[in-house]
Every structure is written in structure tokens, then in C-alpha cells.
Design a protein around this motif. Structure first.
Motif, PDB file in Angstrom:
ATOM      1  N   SER A 138     -72.195  21.465  66.352  1.00 36.07           N
ATOM      2  CA  SER A 138     -73.050  20.282  66.478  1.00 36.07           C
ATOM      3  C   SER A 138     -73.063  19.785  67.920  1.00 36.07           C
ATOM      4  O   SER A 138     -72.019  19.730  68.575  1.00 36.07           O
ATOM      5  CB  SER A 138     -72.550  19.158  65.565  1.00 36.07           C
ATOM      6  N   THR A 139     -74.225  19.433  68.404  1.00 33.78           N
ATOM      7  CA  THR A 139     -74.364  18.902  69.754  1.00 33.78           C
ATOM      8  C   THR A 139     -74.236  17.383  69.732  1.00 33.78           C
ATOM      9  O   THR A 139     -74.319  16.755  68.664  1.00 33.78           O
ATOM     10  CB  THR A 139     -75.724  19.274  70.356  1.00 33.78           C
ATOM     11  N   VAL A 140     -74.039  16.801  70.892  1.00 36.53           N
ATOM     12  CA  VAL A 140     -73.968  15.349  70.984  1.00 36.53           C
ATOM     13  C   VAL A 140     -75.252  14.727  70.462  1.00 36.53           C
ATOM     14  O   VAL A 140     -75.229  13.719  69.741  1.00 36.53           O
ATOM     15  CB  VAL A 140     -73.703  14.908  72.436  1.00 36.53           C
ATOM     16  N   ALA A 141     -76.377  15.344  70.801  1.00 38.91           N
ATOM     17  CA  ALA A 141     -77.674  14.822  70.349  1.00 38.91           C
ATOM     18  C   ALA A 141     -77.775  14.858  68.825  1.00 38.91           C
ATOM     19  O   ALA A 141     -78.257  13.901  68.200  1.00 38.91           O
ATOM     20  CB  ALA A 141     -78.803  15.633  70.975  1.00 38.91           C
ATOM     21  N   THR A 142     -77.319  15.956  68.223  1.00 40.06           N
ATOM     22  CA  THR A 142     -77.372  16.088  66.772  1.00 40.06           C
ATOM     23  C   THR A 142     -76.491  15.051  66.096  1.00 40.06           C
ATOM     24  O   THR A 142     -76.883  14.414  65.113  1.00 40.06           O
ATOM     25  CB  THR A 142     -76.933  17.495  66.338  1.00 40.06           C
ATOM     26  N   ILE A 143     -75.288  14.873  66.633  1.00 38.99           N
ATOM     27  CA  ILE A 143     -74.355  13.905  66.061  1.00 38.99           C
ATOM     28  C   ILE A 143     -74.900  12.489  66.194  1.00 38.99           C
ATOM     29  O   ILE A 143     -74.820  11.683  65.259  1.00 38.99           O
ATOM     30  CB  ILE A 143     -72.988  14.022  66.752  1.00 38.99           C
ATOM     31  N   THR A 144     -75.486  12.190  67.340  1.00 37.40           N
ATOM     32  CA  THR A 144     -76.071  10.863  67.557  1.00 37.40           C
ATOM     33  C   THR A 144     -77.208  10.609  66.576  1.00 37.40           C
ATOM     34  O   THR A 144     -77.318   9.518  65.997  1.00 37.40           O
ATOM     35  CB  THR A 144     -76.578  10.731  68.999  1.00 37.40           C
ATOM     36  N   THR A 145     -78.040  11.622  66.370  1.00 36.18           N
ATOM     37  CA  THR A 145     -79.139  11.490  65.415  1.00 36.18           C
ATOM     38  C   THR A 145     -78.611  11.275  64.002  1.00 36.18           C
ATOM     39  O   THR A 145     -79.115  10.423  63.251  1.00 36.18           O
ATOM     40  CB  THR A 145     -80.030  12.749  65.439  1.00 36.18           C
ATOM     41  N   THR A 146     -77.586  12.037  63.643  1.00 39.07           N
ATOM     42  CA  THR A 146     -76.994  11.917  62.308  1.00 39.07           C
ATOM     43  C   THR A 146     -76.432  10.519  62.092  1.00 39.07           C
ATOM     44  O   THR A 146     -76.610   9.915  61.023  1.00 39.07           O
ATOM     45  CB  THR A 146     -75.871  12.951  62.115  1.00 39.07           C
ATOM     46  N   ARG A 147     -75.766   9.987  63.099  1.00 39.63           N
ATOM     47  CA  ARG A 147     -75.173   8.656  62.978  1.00 39.63           C
ATOM     48  C   ARG A 147     -76.238   7.578  62.822  1.00 39.63           C
ATOM     49  O   ARG A 147     -75.950   6.480  62.326  1.00 39.63           O
ATOM     50  CB  ARG A 147     -74.303   8.357  64.201  1.00 39.63           C
ATOM     51  N   GLY A 148     -77.459   7.880  63.224  1.00 38.43           N
ATOM     52  CA  GLY A 148     -78.536   6.912  63.105  1.00 38.43           C
ATOM     53  C   GLY A 148     -79.186   6.894  61.740  1.00 38.43           C
ATOM     54  O   GLY A 148     -80.041   6.051  61.468  1.00 38.43           O
ATOM     55  N   THR A 149     -78.773   7.811  60.870  1.00 40.50           N
ATOM     56  CA  THR A 149     -79.341   7.856  59.524  1.00 40.50           C
ATOM     57  C   THR A 149     -78.483   7.020  58.581  1.00 40.50           C
ATOM     58  O   THR A 149     -77.458   6.463  58.960  1.00 40.50           O
ATOM     59  CB  THR A 149     -79.399   9.304  59.004  1.00 40.50           C
ATOM     60  N   SER A 150     -78.892   6.973  57.336  1.00 37.89           N
ATOM     61  CA  SER A 150     -78.122   6.212  56.338  1.00 37.89           C
ATOM     62  C   SER A 150     -77.639   7.108  55.206  1.00 37.89           C
ATOM     63  O   SER A 150     -77.256   6.622  54.147  1.00 37.89           O
ATOM     64  CB  SER A 150     -78.979   5.078  55.766  1.00 37.89           C
ATOM     65  N   THR A 151     -77.672   8.414  55.427  1.00 36.69           N
ATOM     66  CA  THR A 151     -77.223   9.346  54.401  1.00 36.69           C
ATOM     67  C   THR A 151     -76.228  10.342  55.004  1.00 36.69           C
ATOM     68  O   THR A 151     -76.131  10.484  56.226  1.00 36.69           O
ATOM     69  CB  THR A 151     -78.406  10.141  53.805  1.00 36.69           C
ATOM     70  N   GLY A 152     -75.515  11.051  54.136  1.00 36.46           N
ATOM     71  CA  GLY A 152     -74.584  12.069  54.603  1.00 36.46           C
ATOM     72  C   GLY A 152     -73.563  11.501  55.567  1.00 36.46           C
ATOM     73  O   GLY A 152     -72.996  10.419  55.347  1.00 36.46           O
ATOM     74  N   LEU A 153     -73.319  12.225  56.657  1.00 34.29           N
ATOM     75  CA  LEU A 153     -72.343  11.787  57.647  1.00 34.29           C
ATOM     76  C   LEU A 153     -72.796  10.540  58.401  1.00 34.29           C
ATOM     77  O   LEU A 153     -72.017   9.952  59.160  1.00 34.29           O
ATOM     78  CB  LEU A 153     -72.051  12.919  58.635  1.00 34.29           C
ATOM     79  N   GLY A 154     -74.028  10.154  58.202  1.00 31.45           N
ATOM     80  CA  GLY A 154     -74.529   8.926  58.824  1.00 31.45           C
ATOM     81  C   GLY A 154     -74.414   7.709  57.932  1.00 31.45           C
ATOM     82  O   GLY A 154     -74.839   6.610  58.308  1.00 31.45           O
ATOM     83  N   THR A 155     -73.828   7.873  56.753  1.00 34.14           N
ATOM     84  CA  THR A 155     -73.668   6.767  55.815  1.00 34.14           C
ATOM     85  C   THR A 155     -72.835   5.648  56.431  1.00 34.14           C
ATOM     86  O   THR A 155     -71.784   5.901  57.025  1.00 34.14           O
ATOM     87  CB  THR A 155     -72.978   7.244  54.517  1.00 34.14           C
ATOM     88  N   LYS A 156     -73.338   4.439  56.318  1.00 38.52           N
ATOM     89  CA  LYS A 156     -72.602   3.279  56.855  1.00 38.52           C
ATOM     90  C   LYS A 156     -71.606   2.818  55.805  1.00 38.52           C
ATOM     91  O   LYS A 156     -71.920   2.080  54.880  1.00 38.52           O
ATOM     92  CB  LYS A 156     -73.586   2.160  57.206  1.00 38.52           C
ATOM     93  N   ASN A 157     -70.375   3.291  55.927  1.00 38.62           N
ATOM     94  CA  ASN A 157     -69.347   2.965  54.954  1.00 38.62           C
ATOM     95  C   ASN A 157     -68.003   2.951  55.671  1.00 38.62           C
ATOM     96  O   ASN A 157     -67.644   3.913  56.355  1.00 38.62           O
ATOM     97  CB  ASN A 157     -69.335   4.001  53.819  1.00 38.62           C
ATOM     98  N   ALA A 158     -67.256   1.864  55.529  1.00 39.27           N
ATOM     99  CA  ALA A 158     -65.987   1.711  56.234  1.00 39.27           C
ATOM    100  C   ALA A 158     -64.951   2.745  55.803  1.00 39.27           C
ATOM    101  O   ALA A 158     -63.965   2.969  56.513  1.00 39.27           O
ATOM    102  CB  ALA A 158     -65.427   0.304  56.004  1.00 39.27           C
TER     103      ALA A 158
END
Length: 211
Positions: A138-158
């Protein structure tokens, strides 16, 4: 180590008094650890060895049958809940059967949205954290994009901790940063007590990071 075995292959560990599904296994040698993996898929063993290097000795392992493809294996890992729990939902039974709490859940190599969702459902039930790696490469760009989503690894959950990149051991093989970090946290808690940060903690056996 306690094996929560749903694999199709037979294992030789004696079942304990609680259930034929749960088996306790005393690990004394490296060969004992090697035997935890199944004959068709041995992805479990390297993770157990990493955790043991940090002194972790209370590990619950779920073994499932390897599917005909990655999607089938993923389905087996997720499992289901109800009258009978299968897959990662078996973690819901750990406290009732062993009177022990789960602190972290690791599912190395499987970070698809459906796996993340199921893991967080179980985590909410048992009160643990979920530690997952971003896919290798995974690239930094891919990880950043993923973190901007609300599903999968981008899920906002503590309860969801995500890690990247992978790390390389002294043999130049890739290993899970999530597994190493959980091991380091457990080691720090064991040595110092609860509440100490794992920052600046040495990762055992790590020689480099993925690049």
C-alpha cells in the motif's frame, strides 16, 4: 495457547473439559508452534512465533478450513453467530468458558471491509481492540484515501487500530506490523504495568520496513 479449531483436518490436541471445539495446547518447543498450522495453510504459525518473542503466552487461535479461493477462506474466517458461533465469533465464548478477557484481535492478511465489520462487531461484544494491517504494498496515497472512507480500514471506530507498512525480519521476509505492535504493547504492560505507552519500544526481530 488455546486452539479454537474449525478446520476440516484432525488435530491431536486433547480437548479440555469445556467443549470439543476448544483445545488447550502447551507450547514447549518450536516444533510445537509449527504444528499449530494446518497441513494446507500455515499462516497462523508465524504470527504466534512473533507474539511469543514478546513473551505473550495467553493466545487464543481460531483455525478455520481453507476455502477453495481467498473469498471462501475469508467467509470461513468471518463465520457466523447465533445458536452456534463460528469463525471470529467464537471469541465471544472465551470469557464464558475460560474467564479471561481478550485484549486484542489480530487477523493478519485479511483486512477486507466485511472482515473489519465483523471483527468490530465482535470487539464491541467482548471489549477488545482490533489491530489490522493495510495490505502489503500500500502506498501513502492509498492509505490516505482509505482513511478518508467510512468502511473497511477507514471505519471511524476507536476500537480499530490500523498499521502500515509491513516490516522485514532478519531473513528479509515481510511480517505484520500489527502483530509486532500488539506484542510490544503486551510486553510493555507485562514489564511496566498498565498505562505505559508503547512508543519507542523495540520491535523484536525487525530489521527493516517494507519499501
Amino acid at each position: 495457547i488455546t486452539i479454537l479449531d474449525l478446520s476440516t483436518g484432525k488435530i491431536d490436541f486433547e480437548p479440555n473439559k469445556y467443549s470439543p471445539v476448544f483445545r488447550k495446547f502447551a507450547v514447549r518447543t518450536e516444533e510445537d508452534v509449527d504444528s499449530i498450522g494446518t497441513s494446507t495453510d500455515n499462516t497462523i504459525t508465524p504470527q504466534v512465533k512473533i507474539l511469543q518473542a514478546y513473551g505473550c503466552n495467553n493466545i487464543y487461535v481460531i483455525r478455520v478450513a481453507k476455502g477453495i479461493d481467498a473469498n471462501a477462506t475469508q467467509t470461513n474466517i468471518i463465520g457466523s453467530t447465533g445458536t452456534t458461533n463460528t469463525g471470529i465469533y467464537l471469541f465471544k465464548e472465551v470469557f464464558s468458558k475460560f474467564k479471561e478477557n481478550i485484549d486484542f484481535m489480530l487477523i493478519p492478511g485479511y483486512s477486507q471491509a466485511t472482515v473489519v465489520s465483523a471483527a468490530l462487531t465482535v470487539a464491541d461484544n467482548v471489549g477488545c481492540m482490533v489491530a489490522m494491517d493495510h495490505p502489503s504494498g500500500s502506498t501513502v496515497a492509498t492509505i490516505t484515501t482509505t482513511r478518508g472512507t467510512s468502511t473497511g480500514l477507514g471505519t471511524k471506530n476507536a476500537k480499530l487500530l490500523t498499521f502500515a507498512p509491513h516490516v522485514r525480519n532478519v531473513d528479509n521476509n515481510l511480517e505484520s506490523l500489527a502483530t509486532h505492535t500488539v506484542g510490544a504493547i503486551a510486553r510493555k504492560t507485562k514489564d511496566k504495568g498498565y498505562g505505559y505507552t508503547s512508543s519507542n519500544t523495540f520491535l523484536i526481530g525487525v530489521d527493516a520496513i517494507e519499501s
